[in-house]
Design a protein around this motif. Structure first.
Motif, PDB file in Angstrom:
ATOM      1  N   GLY A  58      -1.152  -4.870   3.828  1.00 29.81           N
ATOM      2  CA  GLY A  58      -1.866  -4.701   2.572  1.00 29.81           C
ATOM      3  C   GLY A  58      -2.368  -5.990   1.959  1.00 29.81           C
ATOM      4  N   ILE A 103      -4.979  -5.596  -2.573  1.00 27.68           N
ATOM      5  CA  ILE A 103      -5.466  -6.582  -1.612  1.00 27.68           C
ATOM      6  C   ILE A 103      -5.519  -7.960  -2.261  1.00 27.68           C
ATOM      7  CG2 ILE A 103      -7.454  -7.285  -0.211  1.00 27.68           C
ATOM      8  CD1 ILE A 103      -8.168  -4.240  -0.091  1.00 27.68           C
ATOM      9  N   LEU A 158       0.846  -1.184   0.000  1.00 30.72           N
ATOM     10  CA  LEU A 158       0.000   0.000   0.000  1.00 30.72           C
ATOM     11  C   LEU A 158       0.877   1.227   0.000  1.00 30.72           C
ATOM     12  CD1 LEU A 158      -0.304   1.434   3.095  1.00 30.72           C
ATOM     13  CD2 LEU A 158      -1.552  -0.660   3.454  1.00 30.72           C
ATOM     14  N   ALA A 191      -5.692  -4.087   5.534  1.00 31.58           N
ATOM     15  CA  ALA A 191      -5.276  -3.071   4.560  1.00 31.58           C
ATOM     16  C   ALA A 191      -6.018  -1.754   4.754  1.00 31.58           C
ATOM     17  CB  ALA A 191      -5.493  -3.584   3.132  1.00 31.58           C
ATOM     18  N   VAL A 195      -4.032   0.364  -2.422  1.00 30.48           N
ATOM     19  CA  VAL A 195      -3.597  -0.912  -1.863  1.00 30.48           C
ATOM     20  C   VAL A 195      -3.991  -2.022  -2.821  1.00 30.48           C
ATOM     21  CG1 VAL A 195      -5.682  -1.169  -0.445  1.00 30.48           C
ATOM     22  CG2 VAL A 195      -3.596  -2.379   0.203  1.00 30.48           C
TER      23      VAL A 195
END
Length: 163
Positions: free
Chosen positions: A63, A48, A13, A69, A46
């Motif tokens: 993240g 994910i 992130l 996150a 971010v």
């Protein structure tokens, strides 16, 4: 001023100030989530990978999971001076990349689980999701510009979409 191009890798992130172009590549079942505050000109992205950190041990990258996150990205944006009450979200990804028998539900449906978890967490945090391109079975790459506040989604076999 030319924007800096910042690549956000898997489970990473980044939060930053304008001018910037945030880029993440190769979103399959993963989610590319952007939070931004146009007034302070601060944004973050971010990449994910999974919905829930509770099944992981010793994970050092917040993240990687939706549930870790979002709080971490909010913290980074706050540190830079973003106003939480003005944050908006855009996201893409969450595809079902493999069509395996019985993979429509359950643990193998990582993409739909990522979408559901991320949307739920945004709702809990009272952050409006203003644009979204999720699901399907095609990979995506995304770019977010702090100049235009647009999320450019490039989908394999589908072309480019501006959100």
């Amino acid at each position: 001023m030319k924007p800096q191009v910042v690549h956000v890798g898997m489970a990473e992130l980044v939060a930053l100030r304008h001018p910037a172009l945030l880029v993440t590549l190769g979103l399959g079942s993963c989610i590319g989530l952007v939070l931004f505050d146009e007034s302070t000109r601060i944004a973050g992205m971010v990449h994910i990978m999974l919905p829930d950190s509770r099944q992981s041990r010793n994970e050092t990258k917040p993240g990687k999971f939706a549930d870790s996150a979002l709080p971490e990205l909010l913290s980074e944006l706050n540190r830079l001076g973003a106003n939480r009450s003005r944050l908006k979200a855009k996201m893409a990804g969450g595809a079902q990349m493999f069509n395996l028998p019985g993979s429509g539900q359950g643990l193998l449906a990582v993409g739909s689980r990522n979408i559901e978890a991320t949307k739920g967490l945004l709702a809990q945090a009272n952050i409006p999701l203003v644009a979204c391109d999720t699901g399907g079975n095609k990979g995506r790459s995304v770019e977010f510009s702090t100049e235009t506040w647009l999320l450019t989604v490039k989908t394999l076999g589908k072309g480019v979409q501006m959100l």
